[in-house]
Design a protein around this motif. Sequence first.
Motif, short mmCIF file in Angstrom:
data_model
loop_
_atom_site.label_atom_id
_atom_site.label_comp_id
_atom_site.label_asym_id
_atom_site.label_seq_id
_atom_site.Cartn_x
_atom_site.Cartn_y
_atom_site.Cartn_z
N TYR A 1 8.39 27.30 -109.19
CA TYR A 1 8.35 26.48 -110.40
C TYR A 1 7.33 25.35 -110.25
CZ TYR A 1 12.50 28.97 -111.95
OH TYR A 1 13.38 29.93 -112.35
N ARG A 2 7.16 24.89 -109.04
CA ARG A 2 6.15 23.86 -108.76
C ARG A 2 4.76 24.35 -109.14
NH1 ARG A 2 5.06 18.52 -108.15
NH2 ARG A 2 3.27 18.19 -106.80
N LYS A 3 4.49 25.63 -108.87
CA LYS A 3 3.17 26.19 -109.21
C LYS A 3 2.96 26.21 -110.72
CE LYS A 3 -0.10 29.83 -108.04
NZ LYS A 3 -0.82 29.54 -109.28
N GLN A 4 4.00 26.56 -111.47
CA GLN A 4 3.89 26.54 -112.94
C GLN A 4 3.54 25.12 -113.41
OE1 GLN A 4 7.25 28.20 -115.08
NE2 GLN A 4 7.65 29.69 -113.45
N PHE A 5 4.18 24.15 -112.80
CA PHE A 5 3.97 22.74 -113.15
C PHE A 5 2.52 22.30 -112.85
CE2 PHE A 5 4.36 18.26 -111.49
CZ PHE A 5 4.62 17.63 -112.70
N THR A 6 2.06 22.58 -111.64
CA THR A 6 0.70 22.15 -111.26
C THR A 6 -0.37 22.92 -112.05
OG1 THR A 6 0.75 23.66 -109.35
CG2 THR A 6 1.35 21.36 -108.95
N ASP A 7 -0.11 24.18 -112.36
CA ASP A 7 -1.05 24.96 -113.18
C ASP A 7 -1.16 24.35 -114.58
OD1 ASP A 7 -1.51 26.66 -111.10
OD2 ASP A 7 -0.39 28.36 -111.92
N ALA A 8 -0.02 23.95 -115.14
CA ALA A 8 -0.02 23.35 -116.48
C ALA A 8 -0.78 22.03 -116.47
CB ALA A 8 1.41 23.14 -116.96
#
Length: 345
Positions: free
Chosen positions: A176-183
Amino acid sequence: MSTSSKKDLTTSAVDRQNVLNNPYALVEIERVTGIQGIPFEGKTVVLKEQIAAFFEVTIRTVENYLEQHTAEITRNGYEVLKGERLKTLKAAIQDLDVPETDFGNISKTPQLGVFDFRAFLNLAMLVSESERAKMLRQVILDVVIDTINKRTGGATKYINQRDEDFLQAAFSEESYRKQFTDALRDGVDMGPFKYAVYTDKIYVSIFKEKSKEYRKLLRLEKKDKVRATFYAEVLDLVAAYECGFADVLNQAVTSKGRKLRPSEVDKVFAAFEQQAHWRPLVEKARMKMASRDLAFRDALHLQLKEYVAPVQREDYERFIGERSKELSERLEEAKDVMKRLKDRG
């Protein structure tokens, strides 16, 4: 903020209950103190006369504390015996090789209050007039700290990782952290500093502290990762924030047709964190963090002081009991499970 030297068990109901809910510390305190009592129903009990003699105070003093703190002491093992149970206790007293006068005039009494070891300790943590009680309180605090340190190998910084739920929470949060940083990467018109800024916004929203403040409180070193010290419930909530905010941010970017300026992102986040469904989850996470960090890490989050509550017996089992394990052991188990699944496939 180290608090052990400042703890006053006579005034803090939370600190008293944390001692009494810790089964591992209780065993050690009972061994160290060697209190002699009356064998009754598989445990040892004492009467107010014995307590008064032990603490070198009057029986009336014991009765006063009992009256003032009846609910607390009863919850922790004080009870009034009648009927057959009282007869059994009287028989146990007669079997002891001590004068019955040590126990007061109990031959004709229709009911009798008894303290088990927890209730005795509860009283010991309340009686402020007694020098013996004061000495016992210091022993109690020392034993509690030693017990936690022994059972964790002194690594209370990562006591959260001994929880069987930690590993799964950590793996989930990472994706979920990756989704956040990608956004953030694709939707926010700001330099690399944005990752730290909006991570801190999540931390402040959940537990009222920025990463830097949290590090200082837990005395983390530069190499320590903040998230590696979070309890599973806190990690789950951080993951929910990251996943949810990434979605809201992507929608706002799509709506505008361009990257958002920091002031626009701040408004999106402010609306996001105000959503009503976060409230009970945030309250629970704050209580878990504030209460466990005070009990296990001797760290008081001042911004979360109002959320501190006694740590329940189940949490002692979870973090220093038989169910708890070092993270390295859990990783090894996970590796073995994956290998078996692979071989089976």
